[in-house]
Write an enzyme that holds these catalytic residues in place. Structure first.
Site: not given
Ligand code: DGL
Length: 259
Positions: A40, A71, A73, A181-182
């Site tokens: 993404y 997430c 993002t 970020c995961t």
């Protein structure tokens, strides 16, 4: 018994799911990996919002009582829109700049995240609000999400990219690096190798799990003690790859399916 829905652009959100399960052992979960659209990170926010709505609709079709947007993002791009458009509660990721800045002794903190996360309101607001007097050194982790999706977390490519992204943080003597970020917690081992364990990695997943519990409690949505939790995982990508990834991170028996 209604499950908690969790979604990510891919498998990264599993770093959040494993904390959710620890914090909420009585709850059932439905996890959605939108791997067909991963990553993404460099997509426009409008497009990510559209994907987040699709993901939400799928999880609602599975009767989710709450959705964790696992997430950073998608949280940055879409959480305000999701909260406005759907009546169930949403929990999003937050860049853990506040704890990192408060704990920093060198007054320098690194943040590794996607371009989309840095463009979001949350990152800008938390940096301004909590990081006064602390230098924030950011790097966009281009290419890292794809490597995690391929389970190439200890590869030479991952090492080369991380060395490049972490160097400015090490040059500034950062003592904390926020994993924004995961997907990145799956690179922790390699990051620690590169930094020689000299830096504390800050992963917001456990704080997000605690927030999820608090929110469920305050809405009286917590599952009771006598439950038989179920874990369903769906992907529109490679099912076998997702199953392998899950097997590597947990002993919990899960049911997987194609979306
Ligand atoms: N796990 C997503 C995040 O936390 C990855 C974003 C992407 O797909 O680029 O930001």
């Amino acid at each position: 018994m209604q499950p908690i829905g969790v979604f990510d652009s891919g498998l990264g959100g599993l770093s959040v799911w494993r904390e959710l399960v620890k914090e909420l052992p009585n709850e059932s979960f439905v996890y959605l990996a939108d791997s067909a659209h991963c990553p993404y990170g460099s997509r426009p926010h409008d497009e990510i919002t559209h994907l987040a709505v699709k993901n939400t609709e799928f999880l609602l079709s599975k009767n989710a009582k709450m959705i964790v947007v696992a997430c950073n993002t998608a949280t940055a791009a879409a959480i305000d829109y999701l909260r406005k458009s759907f009546s169930i509660p949403f929990i999003g990721m937050e860049p853990a700049i506040k704890p990192a800045a408060l704990m920093s002794k060198t007054a320098c903190v690194g943040v590794l995240a996607t371009a989309g996360t840095f463009e979001g309101r949350l990152f800008k607001e938390t940096s301004q609000k909590y990081a006064a007097g602390v230098k924030i050194v950011t790097s966009i982790g281009d290419g890292l999400v794809e490597l995690v999706e391929q389970n190439l977390v200890n590869s030479k490519q991952a090492k080369l990219l991380l060395e490049k992204y972490l160097q400015p943080m090490l040059d500034c003597n950062a003592d904390h690096i926020v994993l924004g970020c995961t997907h990145y917690p799956f690179l922790s081992e390699l990051i620690n190798k590169i930094t020689g364990n000299s830096v504390i990695l800050v992963d917001p997943a456990s704080a997000v799990a605690r927030r999820t519990r608090n929110q469920l409690k305050s809405l009286d949505l917590l599952a009771g003690d006598n439950t038989n939790p179920q874990y369903h995982f769906f992907t529109n990508g490679d099912l076998g790859k997702m199953q392998l990834f899950i097997d590597e991170i947990t002993d919990i028996q899960v049911v997987t399916g194609i979306w």
